[in-house]
Design a protein around this motif. Structure first.
Motif, PDB file in Angstrom:
ATOM      1  N   MET A  53       0.870  -1.176   0.000  1.00 20.37           N
ATOM      2  CA  MET A  53       0.000   0.000   0.000  1.00 20.37           C
ATOM      3  C   MET A  53       0.906   1.225   0.000  1.00 20.37           C
ATOM      4  O   MET A  53       1.879   1.291   0.761  1.00 20.37           O
ATOM      5  CB  MET A  53      -0.920   0.013   1.226  1.00 20.37           C
ATOM      6  CG  MET A  53      -1.878   1.204   1.250  1.00 20.37           C
ATOM      7  SD  MET A  53      -3.085   1.130   2.618  1.00 20.37           S
ATOM      8  CE  MET A  53      -2.011   1.420   4.039  1.00 20.37           C
ATOM      9  N   ILE A  54       0.602   2.182  -0.865  1.00 27.17           N
ATOM     10  CA  ILE A  54       1.410   3.391  -1.007  1.00 27.17           C
ATOM     11  C   ILE A  54       0.564   4.587  -0.593  1.00 27.17           C
ATOM     12  O   ILE A  54      -0.594   4.712  -1.015  1.00 27.17           O
ATOM     13  CB  ILE A  54       1.894   3.561  -2.459  1.00 27.17           C
ATOM     14  CG1 ILE A  54       2.759   2.361  -2.867  1.00 27.17           C
ATOM     15  CG2 ILE A  54       2.675   4.856  -2.632  1.00 27.17           C
ATOM     16  CD1 ILE A  54       3.134   2.350  -4.326  1.00 27.17           C
ATOM     17  N   GLY A  55       1.121   5.459   0.256  1.00 29.48           N
ATOM     18  CA  GLY A  55       0.353   6.600   0.748  1.00 29.48           C
ATOM     19  C   GLY A  55       1.121   7.907   0.685  1.00 29.48           C
ATOM     20  O   GLY A  55       2.354   7.929   0.792  1.00 29.48           O
ATOM     21  N   ASP A  56       0.379   9.005   0.503  1.00 31.51           N
ATOM     22  CA  ASP A  56       0.942  10.358   0.542  1.00 31.51           C
ATOM     23  C   ASP A  56       0.134  11.182   1.535  1.00 31.51           C
ATOM     24  O   ASP A  56      -1.099  11.210   1.479  1.00 31.51           O
ATOM     25  CB  ASP A  56       0.905  11.008  -0.843  1.00 31.51           C
ATOM     26  CG  ASP A  56       1.921  10.390  -1.784  1.00 31.51           C
ATOM     27  OD1 ASP A  56       3.129  10.539  -1.517  1.00 31.51           O
ATOM     28  OD2 ASP A  56       1.517   9.748  -2.764  1.00 31.51           O
ATOM     29  N   TYR A  57       0.850  11.843   2.435  1.00 28.17           N
ATOM     30  CA  TYR A  57       0.222  12.590   3.531  1.00 28.17           C
ATOM     31  C   TYR A  57       0.651  14.049   3.471  1.00 28.17           C
ATOM     32  O   TYR A  57       1.786  14.360   3.089  1.00 28.17           O
ATOM     33  CB  TYR A  57       0.654  11.988   4.868  1.00 28.17           C
ATOM     34  CG  TYR A  57       0.342  12.839   6.076  1.00 28.17           C
ATOM     35  CD1 TYR A  57      -0.911  12.797   6.677  1.00 28.17           C
ATOM     36  CD2 TYR A  57       1.306  13.694   6.610  1.00 28.17           C
ATOM     37  CE1 TYR A  57      -1.195  13.580   7.791  1.00 28.17           C
ATOM     38  CE2 TYR A  57       1.033  14.476   7.721  1.00 28.17           C
ATOM     39  CZ  TYR A  57      -0.222  14.420   8.300  1.00 28.17           C
ATOM     40  OH  TYR A  57      -0.502  15.201   9.394  1.00 28.17           O
ATOM     41  N   GLN A  58      -0.287  14.952   3.840  1.00 25.53           N
ATOM     42  CA  GLN A  58       0.087  16.349   4.004  1.00 25.53           C
ATOM     43  C   GLN A  58      -0.702  16.959   5.157  1.00 25.53           C
ATOM     44  O   GLN A  58      -1.828  16.558   5.442  1.00 25.53           O
ATOM     45  CB  GLN A  58      -0.123  17.156   2.726  1.00 25.53           C
ATOM     46  CG  GLN A  58      -1.557  17.448   2.358  1.00 25.53           C
ATOM     47  CD  GLN A  58      -1.655  18.342   1.130  1.00 25.53           C
ATOM     48  OE1 GLN A  58      -0.772  18.345   0.275  1.00 25.53           O
ATOM     49  NE2 GLN A  58      -2.720  19.109   1.033  1.00 25.53           N
ATOM     50  N   GLN A  59      -0.068  17.920   5.808  1.00 30.38           N
ATOM     51  CA  GLN A  59      -0.664  18.592   6.958  1.00 30.38           C
ATOM     52  C   GLN A  59      -0.756  20.084   6.659  1.00 30.38           C
ATOM     53  O   GLN A  59       0.208  20.684   6.170  1.00 30.38           O
ATOM     54  CB  GLN A  59       0.198  18.360   8.204  1.00 30.38           C
ATOM     55  CG  GLN A  59      -0.360  18.951   9.482  1.00 30.38           C
ATOM     56  CD  GLN A  59       0.623  18.778  10.634  1.00 30.38           C
ATOM     57  OE1 GLN A  59       1.533  19.581  10.812  1.00 30.38           O
ATOM     58  NE2 GLN A  59       0.460  17.693  11.396  1.00 30.38           N
ATOM     59  N   GLU A  60      -1.926  20.669   6.948  1.00 29.56           N
ATOM     60  CA  GLU A  60      -2.150  22.092   6.707  1.00 29.56           C
ATOM     61  C   GLU A  60      -2.419  22.803   8.029  1.00 29.56           C
ATOM     62  O   GLU A  60      -3.151  22.297   8.878  1.00 29.56           O
ATOM     63  CB  GLU A  60      -3.347  22.308   5.776  1.00 29.56           C
ATOM     64  CG  GLU A  60      -3.168  21.773   4.373  1.00 29.56           C
ATOM     65  CD  GLU A  60      -4.387  22.036   3.502  1.00 29.56           C
ATOM     66  OE1 GLU A  60      -5.209  22.896   3.897  1.00 29.56           O
ATOM     67  OE2 GLU A  60      -4.529  21.392   2.462  1.00 29.56           O
ATOM     68  N   ARG A  61      -1.836  24.007   8.141  1.00 28.39           N
ATOM     69  CA  ARG A  61      -2.110  24.870   9.296  1.00 28.39           C
ATOM     70  C   ARG A  61      -2.347  26.277   8.765  1.00 28.39           C
ATOM     71  O   ARG A  61      -1.513  26.823   8.044  1.00 28.39           O
ATOM     72  CB  ARG A  61      -0.946  24.846  10.289  1.00 28.39           C
ATOM     73  CG  ARG A  61      -0.635  23.459  10.805  1.00 28.39           C
ATOM     74  CD  ARG A  61       0.461  23.453  11.854  1.00 28.39           C
ATOM     75  NE  ARG A  61      -0.020  23.965  13.143  1.00 28.39           N
ATOM     76  CZ  ARG A  61       0.713  23.933  14.264  1.00 28.39           C
ATOM     77  NH1 ARG A  61       1.940  23.424  14.240  1.00 28.39           N
ATOM     78  NH2 ARG A  61       0.223  24.408  15.390  1.00 28.39           N
ATOM     79  N   ASN A  62      -3.521  26.828   9.106  1.00 27.00           N
ATOM     80  CA  ASN A  62      -3.905  28.159   8.622  1.00 27.00           C
ATOM     81  C   ASN A  62      -3.868  28.241   7.100  1.00 27.00           C
ATOM     82  O   ASN A  62      -3.448  29.246   6.518  1.00 27.00           O
ATOM     83  CB  ASN A  62      -2.988  29.229   9.228  1.00 27.00           C
ATOM     84  CG  ASN A  62      -3.072  29.270  10.743  1.00 27.00           C
ATOM     85  OD1 ASN A  62      -4.154  29.146  11.319  1.00 27.00           O
ATOM     86  ND2 ASN A  62      -1.925  29.428  11.396  1.00 27.00           N
ATOM     87  N   GLY A  63      -4.303  27.153   6.450  1.00 29.04           N
ATOM     88  CA  GLY A  63      -4.382  27.149   4.995  1.00 29.04           C
ATOM     89  C   GLY A  63      -3.068  26.950   4.276  1.00 29.04           C
ATOM     90  O   GLY A  63      -3.019  27.019   3.047  1.00 29.04           O
TER      91      GLY A  63
END
Length: 205
Positions: A53-63
């Motif tokens: 399984m391959i995954g891509d993650y991202q985190q946003e703060r204040n857009g």
């Protein structure tokens, strides 16, 4: 020779994969002394005929995207545990997490230069994913690092490409009509009619 086939352990990736988005709570830590909240999103898919399984993650703060990560998961048949290889934009070497399911909860551990990490995923609800990460310096006393609750969302469909503008029709050059040549009128000179000669009447003898 018969090709290997995914085991029941590999098939759990089918329920784990998908598009997940939700709220996160970040606890104070050496990397973020004040902590705070963020929005996390993971897009993962089953690959290599069901073995990974391959995954891509991202985190946003204040857009603003403040953190990105990439993961590759598999199941180690020999050691009988799940393995996740993790890279992120902090620039460190790959982190390797190992662990197993207890019911619908998957707990994985990793040790690197900064200490010990414990990552837990709760898949008990098919459309809700709960996760948390804890850190420890001695492997005995654990402190929360972050917690998140994500919901399965529909995949974003690619936007259709804008239609190409029709090629401009080539302007046809107007056909120039040649100016009519005015011919000088020819004055026809009429010759004067010749007078008719009267025939002399024959004299009677």
């Amino acid at each position: 020779m018969e090709m290997p086939k995914p085991t029941d352990a590999h098939r759990r990736f089918e329920n784990m994969a998908g598009n997940w988005r939700g709220a996160e709570t970040l606890f104070p830590s050496p990397w973020d002394p004040n902590g705070g909240t963020a929005t996390g999103q993971t897009k993962s898919r089953v690959a290599l005929d069901g073995f990974t399984m391959i995954g891509d993650y991202q985190q946003e703060r204040n857009g603003v995207v403040t953190f990105r990560g990439h993961s590759v998961w598999t199941y180690d048949v020999k050691d009988q545990n799940y393995v996740m290889y993790w890279w992120d934009n902090m620039g460190s070497a790959v982190n390797v997490f190992r662990g197993n399911f207890d019911g619908d909860k998957l707990t994985m551990n990793c040790t690197d230069y900064s200490g010990n990490w414990r990552l837990t995923y709760d898949y008990s609800n098919p459309d809700t994913l709960k996760s948390k990460m804890e850190m420890s310096q001695d492997g005995q006393n654990w402190a929360p690092f972050f917690e998140g609750e994500y919901h399965r969302v529909a995949a974003e469909e690619p936007k259709p490409a804008p239609a190409a503008a029709p090629a401009a029709a080539k302007a046809k050059k107007p056909i120039k009509k040649k100016p009519a040549i005015k011919k000088a009128a020819k004055v026809m000179k009429k010759k004067p009619a010749k007078p008719m000669k009267k025939k002399a009447k024959a004299k009677r003898r």
